[in-house]
Design an enzyme around this catalytic site. Structure first.
Site, PDB file in Angstrom:
ATOM      1  N   CYS A   2      -1.377 -10.227   2.763  1.00  0.00           N
ATOM      2  CA  CYS A   2      -1.254 -11.625   3.192  1.00  0.00           C
ATOM      3  C   CYS A   2      -0.248 -12.385   2.345  1.00  0.00           C
ATOM      4  O   CYS A   2      -0.081 -12.109   1.175  1.00  0.00           O
ATOM      5  CB  CYS A   2      -2.607 -12.320   3.047  1.00  0.00           C
ATOM      6  N   ARG A  27       5.803  -8.613   2.890  1.00  0.00           N
ATOM      7  CA  ARG A  27       4.545  -8.126   2.299  1.00  0.00           C
ATOM      8  C   ARG A  27       3.690  -7.414   3.332  1.00  0.00           C
ATOM      9  O   ARG A  27       2.735  -6.729   2.990  1.00  0.00           O
ATOM     10  CB  ARG A  27       3.760  -9.297   1.695  1.00  0.00           C
ATOM     11  N   TRP A  78      -2.896 -10.209   6.844  1.00  0.00           N
ATOM     12  CA  TRP A  78      -3.008  -8.744   6.985  1.00  0.00           C
ATOM     13  C   TRP A  78      -4.495  -8.506   7.156  1.00  0.00           C
ATOM     14  O   TRP A  78      -5.266  -8.640   6.229  1.00  0.00           O
ATOM     15  CB  TRP A  78      -2.467  -8.093   5.728  1.00  0.00           C
ATOM     16  N   ASN A 104      -6.160 -15.537   0.668  1.00  0.00           N
ATOM     17  CA  ASN A 104      -5.898 -14.118   0.392  1.00  0.00           C
ATOM     18  C   ASN A 104      -7.096 -13.590  -0.380  1.00  0.00           C
ATOM     19  O   ASN A 104      -7.599 -14.254  -1.284  1.00  0.00           O
ATOM     20  CB  ASN A 104      -4.643 -13.944  -0.481  1.00  0.00           C
ATOM     21  N   GLY A 105      -7.521 -12.367  -0.039  1.00  0.00           N
ATOM     22  CA  GLY A 105      -8.627 -11.753  -0.770  1.00  0.00           C
ATOM     23  C   GLY A 105      -9.735 -11.378   0.196  1.00  0.00           C
ATOM     24  O   GLY A 105      -9.603 -11.513   1.407  1.00  0.00           O
ATOM     25  N   GLU A 490       5.510  12.732  -2.694  1.00  0.00           N
ATOM     26  CA  GLU A 490       6.193  11.472  -2.341  1.00  0.00           C
ATOM     27  C   GLU A 490       6.961  11.647  -1.040  1.00  0.00           C
ATOM     28  O   GLU A 490       6.972  10.765  -0.180  1.00  0.00           O
ATOM     29  CB  GLU A 490       7.123  11.056  -3.476  1.00  0.00           C
ATOM     30  N   LYS A 494       6.309   9.247   2.153  1.00  0.00           N
ATOM     31  CA  LYS A 494       7.392   8.515   2.829  1.00  0.00           C
ATOM     32  C   LYS A 494       7.445   8.870   4.303  1.00  0.00           C
ATOM     33  O   LYS A 494       7.636   8.004   5.156  1.00  0.00           O
ATOM     34  CB  LYS A 494       8.718   8.860   2.137  1.00  0.00           C
ATOM     35  N   GLU A 497       4.474   7.134   5.994  1.00  0.00           N
ATOM     36  CA  GLU A 497       4.497   5.664   6.081  1.00  0.00           C
ATOM     37  C   GLU A 497       5.683   5.157   6.893  1.00  0.00           C
ATOM     38  O   GLU A 497       5.648   4.045   7.401  1.00  0.00           O
ATOM     39  CB  GLU A 497       4.440   5.030   4.701  1.00  0.00           C
ATOM     40  N   HIS A 513      -4.613  29.656  -0.356  1.00  0.00           N
ATOM     41  CA  HIS A 513      -6.017  29.212  -0.476  1.00  0.00           C
ATOM     42  C   HIS A 513      -6.433  28.356   0.707  1.00  0.00           C
ATOM     43  O   HIS A 513      -7.278  27.487   0.579  1.00  0.00           O
ATOM     44  CB  HIS A 513      -6.178  28.461  -1.808  1.00  0.00           C
ATOM     45  N   LYS A 612       3.333  -4.503   1.430  1.00  0.00           N
ATOM     46  CA  LYS A 612       4.121  -4.204   0.229  1.00  0.00           C
ATOM     47  C   LYS A 612       3.229  -4.240  -1.014  1.00  0.00           C
ATOM     48  O   LYS A 612       3.426  -3.465  -1.935  1.00  0.00           O
ATOM     49  CB  LYS A 612       5.250  -5.226   0.069  1.00  0.00           C
TER      50      LYS A 612
END
Ligand code: AGP
Length: 617
Positions: A2, A27, A78, A104-105, A490, A494, A497, A513, A612
Site C-alpha cells: 500500500c 510499490r 494492496w 497501511n498494515g 534467484e 525472477k 515473479e 533425490h 516492492k
C-alpha cells in the site's frame, strides 16, 4: 504494498493527490482512492478498485474537477482483507461522515473491534479491517476529541503494525499521520505553501528535499507550511529534517522501456557505488568504515547469521557462502519469516546481518528485533537509508545502488552482494585469516567487477533468443551448486515473479533425490555452470537431464568448448576469478526473466500480486 500520500496547502489537492499516488504506485497495488475536504467543509471521497488500472480510472473520475479541496489524503491499496473492488478501496469514511482515513498494515484484532462497533449501531460498508479505524476515529471526533487525539486513541485499540493518515470535517485545515510498529514508513515534508506526507520519500521530492521520517510511536499534524510532531502521549517532538539524496529525475525511466531495464543496466554503476570509499585500488586495501566493530570484537564472533526475504535472502545466501569461505566463520542465511519464529540460539558472539533493500520488510524487521533483544551485534545491508531497519541495527552498510523502482530487485541485489563480499574480506582480515597480500589480490580482482558486469549486459542478444524459447514452457528447473546455488534460486524467482512461469531453483546435487522424476521434454532446465571446481559435476547433471529428454540452457564461461556439445543453449559469460562468478552469472538470469516476461506480454515493472515492499507478514 500500500501507498499513502497526503497534502495540506493552498492548491487544489485532487490532482496533487493523484500525482503523489503515481509516484508510489511502483510499490504495487490493486485499488486507489482519495478523500478531500471541499469548500463546504464536507469530505468528498472517490475510489476505484479495478486492479492495475485503478489509478488511471481514478484520475479519469476526478478529472472534471467537480471534487476539489485544498486538504486531502490518497491511498493505493494492496489487498489483504477484502477482495479488490471500489468499496474495499481506501480511504474509508466514518459512518457519521466526519472522518476519512487511509491505512497501511493489518489490524489483527479487527473482528473483535468490528463486533463492538456493530453492536453500538455502526453499519460497515466494506470487508476490510481498515474501516474499523475510520469508525473508531469518527466516533471519538463526534464526542469532541481532536483528530490527533482520536487517531492516537483508535491506534491504541489496534493490535498490529499501523501507518494511518486521517482528515476530519471538524478540522478542515490539517491531516494527521500516525505510525505504530512497522507497517511501512511515513515521511513528512513542507514548503511555504504546503505540507505533505507519504509512504516514500520520492513522493515528497516535488515539494521539498528536506524530510522527516516518522518513527514508530509518533504522530504528526500537517497543515499549509507547518509540520508538528508528537509522541503518543501528546508531547511535542522537535526533529531536524534531513536532506534526502534521492532525486526525482533518477526515478524516471529515461530512454528505457521499463524501470527494470534501466536498473539492470545500472548495475555496473551500482557495483562501483557500493565499493566507493571502501575499496582503495591504489593501496590494495579494503575497509568498511560503517562497521565500527572493534578489531578484538572480530575474534569473538563465532557465527554469522544472515537473514532476508526473497531476492535479499538470495543475496544473504551469497554472503554466507563468501563469509564462511574467506573469514572461516560458520555462516548461514535464513529466511527472516522462519528465523523470527523458531526461537533461535543467538547471543553476543553471533553477528547478525540483515539484507533488505527497502529496510521496511516486516518479517526482516521482526527478525532484526529478535536479534537485538538477544544482544547480538547486528548489521543491516540496505538501500533506503532512513528506513526502520537502520534504527534497529547497530551498523548500517548502505549499498548505494540508487532508487530501485521496478518491483523485481536487480541492481539492489548485485549491490548487496558487493557489500557482503567486502564485509567478508573485512571480517577475514580482522580475524587474521587473510593478510594484506591476499587482501591486495582480492582488491585487484574486485576492481574488475564493474567492467565484468558491464560486459554481461551485452548478452541481450543471446538471452532474448533463449527467452523466446523458454516462454513456451510452463515449468522450468534451475540448477546450481555452491556459490551458484543462490544465483539459480534467484533466476527461478525472477522467472516466477516476472514471466509467471513455474520455475524451481534446486541444488544440482539434489537431482537424484526426487527431481529426476520431473525431467522430460515438457520441462526445460537452466543451469549455472561456470568453470570452477564443481564444473565437472554440473556437466554430469546436464547429461542426466539430457538423458531424460530434457532441454538444457547453460550459463557457462566464455571459452568453454565442452558444454556446447551437451547443452541445447549456451550463454557465455566473461571468465573471472571464482569469487566473482556469481556476479556475472546473475545478470543473464535477470535479463532472461525480463525478456521472457516481454515475450509473454507481461509488465516487468508491475508484476501481478507483487509489491516492492512487503510491510505485512
Ligand atoms: C524480489 O525481486 C522481490 N522484489 C522480493 O522478493 C524482495 O526481494 C523481498 O520482498 C525483500 O525485499 P527487501 O529487500 O526490501 O527486504
Amino acid at each position: 504494498m500500500c501507498g499513502i500520500f497526503a497534502y495540506a496547502g493552498t492548491e487544489n489537492a485532487v490532482p496533487l493527490l493523484i500525482e503523489g499516488l503515481r509516484s508510489v504506485e511502483y510499490r504495487g497495488y490493486d485499488s486507489a482512492g482519495i478523500s478531500v475536504i471541499d469548500g463546504s467543509g464536507a469530505i468528498q471521497t472517490v475510489k476505484r478498485g479495478d486492479h492495475k488500472s485503478s489509478l488511471s480510472n481514478l484520475a479519469e473520475a476526478v478529472s472534471d474537477r467537480r471534487v476539489s479541496g485544498t486538504v486531502g489524503i490518497g491511498h493505493t491499496r494492496w489487498a489483504t482483507h477484502g477482495e479488490v473492488n471500489h468499496t474495499n478501496s481506501h480511504p474509508h469514511s466514518s459512518s457519521n461522515g466526519l472522518v476519512s482515513i487511509a491505512h497501511n498494515g493489518i489490524i489483527e484484532n479487527f473482528l473483535e473491534l468490528k463486533d463492538e462497533l456493530v453492536d453500538s449501531g455502526v453499519e460497515f460498508r466494506s470487508d476490510t479491517d481498515s474501516e474499523v479505524l475510520a469508525h473508531l476515529v469518527g466516533r471519538a471526533v463526534e464526542s469532541g476529541s481532536s483528530l490527533r487525539d482520536a487517531v492516537v486513541a483508535a491506534a491504541s485499540r489496534v493490535k498490529g503494525n499501523t501507518a494511518v493518515v486521517a482528515v476530519s470535517a471538524n478540522e478542515p485545515e490539517i491531516v494527521v499521520g500516525l505510525r505504530v510498529g512497522n507497517a511501512g514508513g511515513i515521511v513528512v515534508g513542507k514548503n511555504d505553501d504546503s505540507a505533505v506526507m507519504a509512504s516514500d520519500t520520492i513522493a515528497l521530492l516535488p515539494y521539498t528535499s528536506e524530510v522527516i521520517y516518522l518513527e514508530p510511536g509518533e504522530v504528526v499534524e500537517i497543515e499549509q507550511g507547518k509540520v508538528r510532531l508528537f509522541d503518543l502521549d501528546g508531547s511535542p517532538i522537535s526533529r531536524e529534517p534531513i536532506v534526502t539524496a534521492q532525486n526525482f529525475e533518477a526515478a524516471q525511466k529515461g530512454n528505457y522501456p521499463h524501470f527494470m531495464a534501466k536498473e539492470i543496466a545500472e548495475q555496473p554503476d551500482a557495483v562501483q557505488s557500493a565499493m566507493r570509499g571502501r575499496v582503495d585500488i591504489a593501496s590494495g586495501t579494503l575497509s568498511l568504515p560503517e562497521l565500527s566493530l572493534e578489531r578484538e570484537h572480530f575474534g569473538s564472533i563465532d557465527r554469522v547469521i544472515l537473514t532476508g526475504m526473497g531476492t535479499s535472502l538470495h543475496a544473504a545466501m551469497f554472503g554466507a557462502s563468501v563469509i564462511e569461505s574467506l573469514a572461516r566463520i560458520p555462516s548461514i542465511a535464513e529466511n527472516s519469516s522462519e528465523l523470527r519464529y523458531r526461537n533461535p540460539v543467538i547471543g553476543p558472539s553471533t553477528l547478525v546481518v540483515a539484507v533488505t533493500q527497502s529496510g521496511e520488510t516486516a518479517d526482516t524487521l521482526a527478525a532484526m528485533e529478535h536479534a537485538r533483544s538477544a544482544g547480538a551485534p547486528q548489521a543491516v545491508v540496505l538501500e533506503l537509508e532512513g528506513s526502520q531497519a537502520t534504527r534497529i541495527a547497530d551498523f548500517t552498510l548502505p549499498i548505494r545502488a540508487g532508487q530501485e523502482i521496478g518491483v523485481a530487485s536487480t541492481k539492489t541485489m548485485i549491490a548487496s552482494m558487493t557489500t557482503l563480499l567486502q564485509l567478508a574480506v573485512v571480517l577475514a582480515e580482522g580475524r587474521g585469516v587473510v593478510g594484506s597480500v591476499q587482501v591486495e589480490k582480492i582488491v585487484e580482482a574486485i576492481a574488475e567487477l564493474p567492467s565484468l558486469v558491464a560486459t554481461t549486459l551485452g548478452l541481450n542478444g543471446q538471452v532474448s533468443k533463449l527467452a523466446t524459447r523458454l516462454s513456451e514452457f510452463e515449468d522450468l528447473l534451475y540448477l546450481g551448486r555452491g556459490a551458484q546455488l543462490p544465483i539459480a534460486l534467484e533466476g527461478a524467482l525472477k522467472m516466477k515473479e516476472l514471466a509467471y512461469i513455474h520455475a524451481e531453483g534446486y541444488p544440482a546435487g539434489e537431482m537424484k533425490h526426487g527431481v529426476n522424476a520431473l525431467l522430460g521434454p515438457e520441462m526445460a532446465t537452466v543451469v549455472s555452470a561456470p568453470k570452477n571446481d564443481l564444473y565437472e559435476k554440473m556437466l554430469s547433471n546436464i547429461s542426466e537431464v539430457k538423458a531424460r529428454g530434457g532441454e538444457v540452457a547453460v550459463i557457462a564461461t566464455e571459452g568453454d568448448e565442452i558444454v556446447g556439445r551437451v547443452a541445447d543453449h549456451v550463454i557465455l559469460v566473461p571468465d573471472c576469478p571464482e569469487l566473482l562468478q556469481p556476479f556475472v552469472t546473475l545478470v543473464p538470469m535477470q535479463i532472461l526473466a525480463y525478456e521472457t516476461a516481454l515475450a509473454l506480454g507481461r509488465d516487468p515493472d508491475k508484476p501481478r500480486n507483487l509489491a516492492k515492499t512487503v510491510t505485512v507478514e
